[in-house]
Design a protein around this motif. Structure first.
Motif, mmCIF file in Angstrom:
data_model
loop_
_atom_site.group_PDB
_atom_site.id
_atom_site.type_symbol
_atom_site.label_atom_id
_atom_site.label_comp_id
_atom_site.label_asym_id
_atom_site.label_seq_id
_atom_site.Cartn_x
_atom_site.Cartn_y
_atom_site.Cartn_z
ATOM 1 N N LEU A 146 28.395 -26.965 15.836
ATOM 2 C CA LEU A 146 27.264 -26.122 15.457
ATOM 3 C C LEU A 146 27.584 -25.443 14.140
ATOM 4 O O LEU A 146 28.642 -24.849 13.983
ATOM 5 C CB LEU A 146 26.989 -25.051 16.518
ATOM 6 C CG LEU A 146 25.779 -24.154 16.270
ATOM 7 C CD1 LEU A 146 24.468 -24.931 16.417
ATOM 8 C CD2 LEU A 146 25.782 -22.936 17.199
ATOM 9 N N LEU A 166 20.051 -30.215 15.851
ATOM 10 C CA LEU A 166 20.782 -30.090 17.106
ATOM 11 C C LEU A 166 20.929 -31.418 17.843
ATOM 12 O O LEU A 166 21.968 -31.684 18.460
ATOM 13 C CB LEU A 166 20.093 -29.085 18.027
ATOM 14 C CG LEU A 166 20.011 -27.635 17.552
ATOM 15 C CD1 LEU A 166 19.353 -26.777 18.622
ATOM 16 C CD2 LEU A 166 21.386 -27.088 17.184
ATOM 17 N N ASN A 172 26.680 -33.703 18.856
ATOM 18 C CA ASN A 172 27.099 -33.433 20.230
ATOM 19 C C ASN A 172 26.632 -34.504 21.210
ATOM 20 O O ASN A 172 26.339 -34.210 22.368
ATOM 21 C CB ASN A 172 26.599 -32.056 20.674
ATOM 22 C CG ASN A 172 27.247 -30.926 19.894
ATOM 23 O OD1 ASN A 172 28.461 -30.764 19.921
ATOM 24 N ND2 ASN A 172 26.440 -30.156 19.173
ATOM 25 N N ASN A 177 18.634 -30.139 25.793
ATOM 26 C CA ASN A 177 18.028 -28.865 25.423
ATOM 27 C C ASN A 177 18.549 -27.746 26.323
ATOM 28 O O ASN A 177 18.879 -26.650 25.846
ATOM 29 C CB ASN A 177 16.514 -28.992 25.527
ATOM 30 C CG ASN A 177 15.784 -27.763 25.046
ATOM 31 O OD1 ASN A 177 15.757 -27.466 23.856
ATOM 32 N ND2 ASN A 177 15.184 -27.029 25.976
ATOM 33 N N TYR A 180 22.090 -26.736 25.344
ATOM 34 C CA TYR A 180 22.091 -25.890 24.148
ATOM 35 C C TYR A 180 21.667 -24.467 24.498
ATOM 36 O O TYR A 180 22.263 -23.490 24.026
ATOM 37 C CB TYR A 180 21.157 -26.463 23.086
ATOM 38 C CG TYR A 180 21.829 -27.419 22.130
ATOM 39 C CD1 TYR A 180 22.856 -26.993 21.279
ATOM 40 C CD2 TYR A 180 21.439 -28.746 22.069
ATOM 41 C CE1 TYR A 180 23.473 -27.865 20.403
ATOM 42 C CE2 TYR A 180 22.057 -29.642 21.196
ATOM 43 C CZ TYR A 180 23.068 -29.190 20.366
ATOM 44 O OH TYR A 180 23.692 -30.056 19.500
#
Length: 355
Positions: A146, A166, A172, A177, A180
């Motif tokens: 990140l 993202l 990653n 979702n 995250y």
């Protein structure tokens, strides 16, 4: 995931009072080489502006560059030079973010992998191990990828980011979702999370960092990079769709739209010149300008969005040649994060601190 016992933390918004800003000197082994003199001149101007905004500059510098730095930076500048190795100058994306915790301010780092394995970031990814020695509290490490430019948060713990960044599988993998959201809640204290699907600037290597597109202000409003002045521009549709997303997510928030320049490099390629890539620094907003016709209007709109701040224009026409801008090359450190003796070192002029 954590390198130390983690306390409940809350990521501080950029307008929290700052004591320092971290930047990294453009060195000869970086991609700045074709513009090295102009890039260094920009950094000297930036150091002066940061000092004027009442922050100490933490200047990362390779040992080979110490002589040139000392010859260019004013001896009276409140600057602490930290000799260290790094790949490039985008400190926003690899230097730790700062969160409030029960222990006080806590440096929190994530993994950096060159924006989805596009560039070598092996040295960048080690910088925080040394920088954390300057801090009062120990470093918390989270083992997901990140970048600091990928997240934006306000004083109400509302966080925004972009799906294009993202969900790049080279960051990653197939992280969901929901995963995250869990990370943002645990490590950044986010309570409301908005991940936007639209908006991207041609030439942007970051896959659409939020700090090139939309930013919070302390007055519950949004500043966004728009293309209202260029309805036939290829960016118009995507940025207008982002505006609609922002309006849906933040109903009642004024949205200040910034004009879009059409800036090209010497090969005619479009550069991601974003006026939204500003740095809020205490009572000032350091605003990137590009020697473009839209500069003055952008500064005027930022002044309306930040009526209680002084807008300081910084010429970033050289910085954007490497596809980033002012926010990308800076990372703020809120007050009460660094050890007092570290800050004292730079209060009387340029000092060098070996980590």
């Amino acid at each position: 995931m954590s390198s130390t016992t983690q306390q409940q933390v809350t990521l501080l918004p950029e307008w929290a009072k700052q004591e320092a800003v971290v930047i990294a000197w453009p060195h000869m082994q970086s991609d700045w080489l074709p513009w090295i003199d102009a890039a260094r001149a920009t950094y000297v101007q930036l150091i002066e502006a940061l000092n004027d905004a009442q922050v100490t500059v933490i200047l990362l510098c390779s040992k080979a560059e110490l002589g040139i730095v000392k010859s260019m930076v004013s001896l009276n500048a409140k600057t602490l030079i930290v000799p260290t190795e790094y790949n490039d100058t985008w400190t926003r994306d690899y230097v730790f973010v700062t969160c409030e915790s029960a222990l006080g301010n806590q440096p929190v780092e994530f993994l950096f992998n060159g924006w989805g394995q596009k560039f070598d970031a092996s040295a960048d990814n080690l910088v925080n191990k040394g920088l954390s020695k300057l801090c009062i509290n120990p470093l918390v490490s989270c083992d997901i990828v990140l970048e600091g430019g990928a997240i934006e948060i306000d004083q109400n713990n509302i966080l925004m980011s972009t799906s294009s960044c993202l969900f790049n599988p080279k960051r990653n993998g197939d992280m969901t979702n929901e995963q995250y959201h869990g990370i943002f809640e645990q490590y950044l204290g986010a309570r409301q999370i908005n991940i936007f699907a639209n908006g991207h600037l041609i030439g942007d290597d970051t896959d659409g960092h939020i700090d090139t597109l939309a930013r919070f202000t302390p007055l519950r409003s949004i500043v966004m990079q728009s293309a209202f002045n260029r309805p036939d521009d290829p960016h118009f549709e995507g940025l207008n769709a982002l505006k609609n997303e922002l309006q849906d997510a933040f109903q009642g928030y004024p949205i200040f739209e910034l004009p879009l320049p059409d800036m090209r490099n010497s090969d005619g390629e479009r550069l991601p010149a974003s006026y939204a890539n500003f740095l809020i620094c205490n009572e000032s907003v350091l605003a990137p300008v590009y020697q473009q016709a839209e500069d003055q209007l952008a500064v005027e709109i930022l002044q309306k969005a930040f009526p209680n701040h002084k807008i300081i224009a910084i010429d970033c026409s050289t910085i954007v040649q490497q596809y980033g801008s002012l926010h990308c090359i800076t990372m703020q450190i809120p007050e009460h994060t660094l050890k007092p003796e570290i800050l004292d070192l730079a209060q009387h002029g340029v000092a060098v601190y070996e980590i």
